[in-house]
Design an enzyme around this catalytic site. Structure first.
Site, PDB file in Angstrom:
ATOM      1  N   TYR A 288     -12.665  -2.149  -3.454  1.00 28.53           N
ATOM      2  CA  TYR A 288     -13.079  -2.220  -1.973  1.00 28.53           C
ATOM      3  C   TYR A 288     -14.160  -1.541  -1.665  1.00 28.53           C
ATOM      4  O   TYR A 288     -14.823  -1.692  -0.428  1.00 28.53           O
ATOM      5  CB  TYR A 288     -12.666  -1.364  -1.027  1.00 28.53           C
ATOM      6  CG  TYR A 288     -10.880  -1.635  -0.607  1.00 28.53           C
ATOM      7  CD1 TYR A 288     -10.629  -2.319   0.022  1.00 28.53           C
ATOM      8  CD2 TYR A 288      -9.996  -0.400  -1.136  1.00 28.53           C
ATOM      9  CE1 TYR A 288      -9.515  -3.316   0.409  1.00 28.53           C
ATOM     10  CE2 TYR A 288      -8.023  -0.630  -0.452  1.00 28.53           C
ATOM     11  CZ  TYR A 288      -8.556  -2.475   0.149  1.00 28.53           C
ATOM     12  OH  TYR A 288      -6.899  -2.852   0.817  1.00 28.53           O
TER      13      TYR A 288
ATOM     14  N   LYS B 290       0.709  -1.307   0.100  1.00 28.92           N
ATOM     15  CA  LYS B 290      -0.118   0.028   0.229  1.00 28.92           C
ATOM     16  C   LYS B 290       1.569   1.138  -0.263  1.00 28.92           C
ATOM     17  O   LYS B 290       2.202   1.093  -0.106  1.00 28.92           O
ATOM     18  CB  LYS B 290      -0.891  -0.105   1.000  1.00 28.92           C
ATOM     19  CG  LYS B 290      -1.790  -0.945   0.996  1.00 28.92           C
ATOM     20  CD  LYS B 290      -2.681  -1.055   2.619  1.00 28.92           C
ATOM     21  CE  LYS B 290      -3.436  -2.260   2.508  1.00 28.92           C
ATOM     22  NZ  LYS B 290      -5.306  -1.955   3.084  1.00 28.92           N
TER      23      LYS B 290
ATOM     24  N   GLU C  89      -9.685 -11.072  -7.625  1.00 31.82           N
ATOM     25  CA  GLU C  89      -8.974  -9.645  -7.103  1.00 31.82           C
ATOM     26  C   GLU C  89      -7.882  -9.924  -8.351  1.00 31.82           C
ATOM     27  O   GLU C  89      -6.997  -8.661  -8.469  1.00 31.82           O
ATOM     28  CB  GLU C  89      -8.336  -9.452  -5.873  1.00 31.82           C
ATOM     29  CG  GLU C  89      -9.206  -9.241  -5.063  1.00 31.82           C
ATOM     30  CD  GLU C  89      -9.125  -9.284  -3.097  1.00 31.82           C
ATOM     31  OE1 GLU C  89      -9.952  -8.884  -2.338  1.00 31.82           O
ATOM     32  OE2 GLU C  89      -8.156  -9.617  -3.507  1.00 31.82           O
TER      33      GLU C  89
ATOM     34  N   HIS D 263      -2.346  -5.383   1.403  1.00 36.17           N
ATOM     35  CA  HIS D 263      -3.454  -5.952   1.865  1.00 36.17           C
ATOM     36  C   HIS D 263      -3.294  -7.073   0.829  1.00 36.17           C
ATOM     37  O   HIS D 263      -2.575  -7.695   0.502  1.00 36.17           O
ATOM     38  CB  HIS D 263      -4.952  -5.284   0.993  1.00 36.17           C
ATOM     39  CG  HIS D 263      -5.898  -5.945   0.556  1.00 36.17           C
ATOM     40  ND1 HIS D 263      -7.384  -5.961   1.204  1.00 36.17           N
ATOM     41  CD2 HIS D 263      -5.511  -7.140  -0.885  1.00 36.17           C
ATOM     42  CE1 HIS D 263      -7.548  -7.225   0.254  1.00 36.17           C
ATOM     43  NE2 HIS D 263      -6.885  -7.842  -0.671  1.00 36.17           N
TER      44      HIS D 263
ATOM     45  N   ASN E   9      -2.245   0.086   6.906  1.00 34.47           N
ATOM     46  CA  ASN E   9      -1.905  -0.911   7.796  1.00 34.47           C
ATOM     47  C   ASN E   9      -0.798  -1.941   6.278  1.00 34.47           C
ATOM     48  O   ASN E   9      -0.347  -2.854   6.050  1.00 34.47           O
ATOM     49  CB  ASN E   9      -3.082  -1.859   7.557  1.00 34.47           C
ATOM     50  CG  ASN E   9      -3.992  -2.507   6.555  1.00 34.47           C
ATOM     51  OD1 ASN E   9      -3.218  -1.557   5.498  1.00 34.47           O
ATOM     52  ND2 ASN E   9      -4.201  -3.204   7.228  1.00 34.47           N
TER      53      ASN E   9
END
Ligand code: CMP
Length: 139
Positions: free
Chosen positions: A50, A10, A127, A116, A113
């Site tokens: 998302y 990320k 995905e 993913h 965080n």
């Protein structure tokens, strides 16, 4: 069985130049990076990726954070790759993540965080197809 999972490094992590350190943790765990590219997500792309979280209070902020800088999207392959990658990532909230995990070592917050990973083989297939053509995956 050999599986594939979709991983995203990320913006909070790419910004801090952590791609190599995170990839080393994947590789040390026996996951192979069989596809990888650094891309800038658009708001539309991040929003669609998302979509399942659309009704959550953090959705808008999540989409903003995912478009704030480039991400590295990748396909990881290995024995039980979906679960293995989740073990390497650690809990969503870095405060709850085991010390050896990516999120315990690198995440800034529950939202920023660092990584993913797909949560099931079914979602992994969806995905992976969201970001990669079959010809871009080279085991
Ligand atoms: P990820 O595994 O990419 O899946 C959804 C993301 O939403 C999650 O990691 C976090 O980045 C973010 N997220 C999940 N829960 C929260 C929360 N309570 N507050 C803010 N962001 C969250």
């Amino acid at each position: 069985a050999t599986e594939r999972t979709l991983s995203i490094i990320k913006p909070d992590a790419t910004r801090r130049n952590l791609t190599g350190k995170i990839n080393a943790l994947f590789e040390d765990a026996g996951l192979r990076i069989v596809a990888q590219k650094r891309i800038q997500l658009s708001e539309a792309q991040a929003g669609k990726f998302y979509e399942v979280h659309k009704e959550r209070p953090f959705y808008g902020s999540l989409v903003s954070s995912m478009t704030a800088a480039p991400v590295v999207v990748q396909v990881l392959e290995g024995e039980g790759a979906v679960l293995k990658n989740r073990d390497v990532m650690g809990a969503t909230d870095p405060k709850k993540a085991e010390p050896h995990t990516v999120r315990a070592q690198f995440a800034e917050s529950i939202e920023a965080n660092s990584v993913h990973g797909s949560d099931s083989p079914e979602n992994a297939a969806i995905e992976i197809a969201f970001f990669f053509a079959g010809t871009e995956i080279l085991p």
